[in-house]
Motif scaffolding. Structure first.
Motif, PDB file in Angstrom:
ATOM      1  N   HIS A  82     121.759 -32.209 -14.729  1.00  0.00           N
ATOM      2  CA  HIS A  82     122.964 -32.355 -13.907  1.00  0.00           C
ATOM      3  C   HIS A  82     123.208 -31.114 -13.044  1.00  0.00           C
ATOM      4  CE1 HIS A  82     124.271 -36.320 -15.054  1.00  0.00           C
ATOM      5  NE2 HIS A  82     123.871 -36.039 -16.278  1.00  0.00           N
ATOM      6  N   ASP A  87     125.911 -31.115 -10.188  1.00  0.00           N
ATOM      7  CA  ASP A  87     127.027 -31.676 -10.948  1.00  0.00           C
ATOM      8  C   ASP A  87     127.321 -30.784 -12.152  1.00  0.00           C
ATOM      9  OD1 ASP A  87     128.918 -33.193 -12.231  1.00  0.00           O
ATOM     10  OD2 ASP A  87     127.664 -34.991 -12.437  1.00  0.00           O
ATOM     11  N   THR A  90     129.612 -32.350 -15.150  1.00  0.00           N
ATOM     12  CA  THR A  90     128.931 -33.154 -16.168  1.00  0.00           C
ATOM     13  C   THR A  90     128.058 -32.265 -17.039  1.00  0.00           C
ATOM     14  OG1 THR A  90     128.992 -35.092 -14.733  1.00  0.00           O
ATOM     15  CG2 THR A  90     127.417 -35.145 -16.554  1.00  0.00           C
TER      16      THR A  90
END
Length: 162
Positions: A82, A87, A90
């Motif tokens: 991730h 990201d 996450t």
């Protein structure tokens, strides 16, 4: 990405097929990530985490440390994936899940001493991963909460007095 834990010497793969499956799936996902890219490895990492969760709850005799390591490696592999996609929220969630799981295991008096000791050993790694995440990506409320929870849970004497 994190490499799977090497099985303890003297343990035959037939005795702990689930741990062997976890290792094979993890190695395949790592290979896929290298060869094809992280997107193609996501399903393998998720499958490995699913197996690791089962092993974490009910490790084969004598394999508590390997099963705790499998959970940590699986969560960290997914966090790394991730991060590669940008990201970081996450990623933080996966790192926090690993640490929370270990703290809960450490505090669970119904678990064996070997399971609790394995969780304590690996909690150093998860703790450091959370700190590294904050150092690289800045403060994150979930990480702050989980670090605080872990510190409070493991401080059996209560607040330190100066």
């Amino acid at each position: 990405m994190h490499q799977p834990a090497t099985p303890a010497a003297g343990v035959t793969p037939a005795r702990d097929l689930s741990l062997s499956q976890w290792e094979a799936i993890t190695r395949q996902a790592l290979s896929t990530a290298r060869d094809t890219g992280p997107d193609a490895a996501l399903a393998g990492y998720e499958q490995a985490l699913s197996i690791a969760r089962q092993l974490f709850v009910a490790p084969p005799p004598g394999r508590a440390d390997d099963c705790v390591a499998a959970l940590v490696v699986s969560c960290h592999n997914l966090a790394d994936l991730h991060v590669e996609h940008g990201d970081t929220d996450t990623a933080a969630t996966y790192l926090c899940r690993a640490h929370e799981s270990l703290i809960a295991l450490i505090l669970d008096a119904d678990r064996t001493a070997s399971q609790r000791q394995a969780a304590l050993r690996h909690s150093r790694e998860t703790h450091l991963a959370l700190i590294a995440h904050v150092a690289h990506y800045g403060p994150h409320p979930l990480v702050t909460r989980v670090l605080r929870m872990g510190c409070l849970a493991l401080n059996v004497d209560g607040p330190t007095r100066h």
